[in-house]
Design a protein around this motif. Structure first.
Motif, PDB file in Angstrom:
ATOM      1  N   VAL A   7      36.099  39.402  46.912  1.00 52.70           N
ATOM      2  CA  VAL A   7      35.457  39.947  45.500  1.00 52.70           C
ATOM      3  C   VAL A   7      35.271  41.523  45.674  1.00 52.70           C
ATOM      4  O   VAL A   7      35.393  42.368  44.944  1.00 52.70           O
ATOM      5  CB  VAL A   7      34.484  39.726  45.190  1.00 52.70           C
ATOM      6  N   ARG A   9      37.302  43.950  47.489  1.00 56.35           N
ATOM      7  CA  ARG A   9      38.135  44.432  48.015  1.00 56.35           C
ATOM      8  C   ARG A   9      39.317  44.343  46.622  1.00 56.35           C
ATOM      9  O   ARG A   9      39.572  45.440  45.979  1.00 56.35           O
ATOM     10  CB  ARG A   9      39.686  43.059  48.300  1.00 56.35           C
ATOM     11  N   ARG A  10      38.841  43.516  45.243  1.00 58.39           N
ATOM     12  CA  ARG A  10      38.907  43.778  43.599  1.00 58.39           C
ATOM     13  C   ARG A  10      38.654  45.042  43.411  1.00 58.39           C
ATOM     14  O   ARG A  10      38.978  46.081  42.769  1.00 58.39           O
ATOM     15  CB  ARG A  10      38.768  42.418  42.716  1.00 58.39           C
ATOM     16  N   TRP A  14      39.626  48.827  41.797  1.00 61.21           N
ATOM     17  CA  TRP A  14      39.277  49.082  40.785  1.00 61.21           C
ATOM     18  C   TRP A  14      38.843  50.850  41.309  1.00 61.21           C
ATOM     19  O   TRP A  14      39.362  52.163  40.143  1.00 61.21           O
ATOM     20  CB  TRP A  14      37.682  48.798  39.708  1.00 61.21           C
ATOM     21  N   GLU A 161      31.758  38.626  41.602  1.00 61.78           N
ATOM     22  CA  GLU A 161      33.032  38.602  40.545  1.00 61.78           C
ATOM     23  C   GLU A 161      33.121  38.760  39.170  1.00 61.78           C
ATOM     24  O   GLU A 161      34.424  39.066  38.377  1.00 61.78           O
ATOM     25  CB  GLU A 161      33.832  36.558  40.920  1.00 61.78           C
ATOM     26  N   ALA A 164      33.882  42.529  39.319  1.00 62.56           N
ATOM     27  CA  ALA A 164      34.830  42.411  39.013  1.00 62.56           C
ATOM     28  C   ALA A 164      35.665  42.327  38.081  1.00 62.56           C
ATOM     29  O   ALA A 164      36.289  42.743  37.690  1.00 62.56           O
ATOM     30  CB  ALA A 164      35.159  41.714  40.474  1.00 62.56           C
ATOM     31  N   ASP A 165      35.553  40.911  37.664  1.00 68.36           N
ATOM     32  CA  ASP A 165      36.253  40.989  36.641  1.00 68.36           C
ATOM     33  C   ASP A 165      36.057  41.740  35.319  1.00 68.36           C
ATOM     34  O   ASP A 165      37.020  41.974  34.588  1.00 68.36           O
ATOM     35  CB  ASP A 165      35.838  39.589  35.792  1.00 68.36           C
ATOM     36  N   GLU A 168      38.228  45.006  35.708  1.00 67.97           N
ATOM     37  CA  GLU A 168      39.927  44.407  35.598  1.00 67.97           C
ATOM     38  C   GLU A 168      40.391  44.298  34.313  1.00 67.97           C
ATOM     39  O   GLU A 168      41.263  44.626  34.024  1.00 67.97           O
ATOM     40  CB  GLU A 168      40.068  43.409  36.871  1.00 67.97           C
TER      41      GLU A 168
END
Length: 189
Positions: A7, A9-10, A14, A161, A164-165, A168
């Motif tokens: 997570v 890394r995500r 960004w 998460e 991150a969501d 993204e």
């Protein structure tokens, strides 16, 4: 690869895409984490330790909710809340959330670890002493005006998460060197 690493890394992708990697602090050492735990008198969950080793928080306004707290800021925020708890400021709110099975009643708990802050006295905390139907490590929201509520997320991984969501899904932008939600931008216009 661990869930925390995946997570992060995500999230890092960004920040890199938006040229704002500098808003995320470098990781903390194991020694610094151990010293913070000793100073605070709490044991950090493994997820938090791993996350702190990757990034010891963010700059102020460098996070989706304002600031991801560094070890230093965790200690500072927790110290303020603990002083208020110990001096009896929250005594009248001892039954707050009494109907919750997931969170223990009260306005603040010594087993909570501040996680983020919005700059206005509110933020997410990691609950290490949940109610009978809660989970150690769950993330609850602490609002200085209405008190704690939640859990919002079952774990730090789930919290990250969600961040991150949101990043993204372009629910956040970089404006004037800060990470700002689109909703806040629309409210301000």
């Amino acid at each position: 690869m661990s869930e925390i690493e995946a997570v992060w890394r995500r999230i890092e992708a960004w920040y890199e895409l938006h040229g704002t990697s500098h808003l995320l602090n470098s990781g903390a050492t194991d020694q610094a984490i151990a010293e913070a735990e000793k100073q605070l008198g709490v044991s950090f969950p493994a997820e938090l330790q791993e996350s702190l080793r990757r990034h010891d928080g963010s700059n102020v306004m460098g996070w989706a909710s304002g600031e991801l707290l560094s070890l230093e800021r965790i200690a500072s925020e927790r110290r303020i809340w603990m002083e208020l708890l110990q001096d009896g400021t929250f005594d009248d709110n001892a039954k707050h959330n009494a109907d919750s099975e997931a969170v223990q009643p009260g306005w603040w708990n010594a087993a909570w670890i501040p996680l983020d802050a919005d700059g206005g006295g509110n933020g997410a905390v990691i609950d290490m002493a949940p109610g009978p139907e809660g989970t150690a490590g769950q993330i609850i929201d602490m609002d200085h005006e209405v008190g704690p509520n939640g859990p919002q997320y079952q774990s730090l991984t789930e919290y990250l998460e969600a961040v991150a969501d949101g990043l993204e899904a372009e629910r956040f932008v970089v404006y004037d060197g800060a990470v700002v939600s689109i909703d806040e931008m629309e409210e301000g216009s």
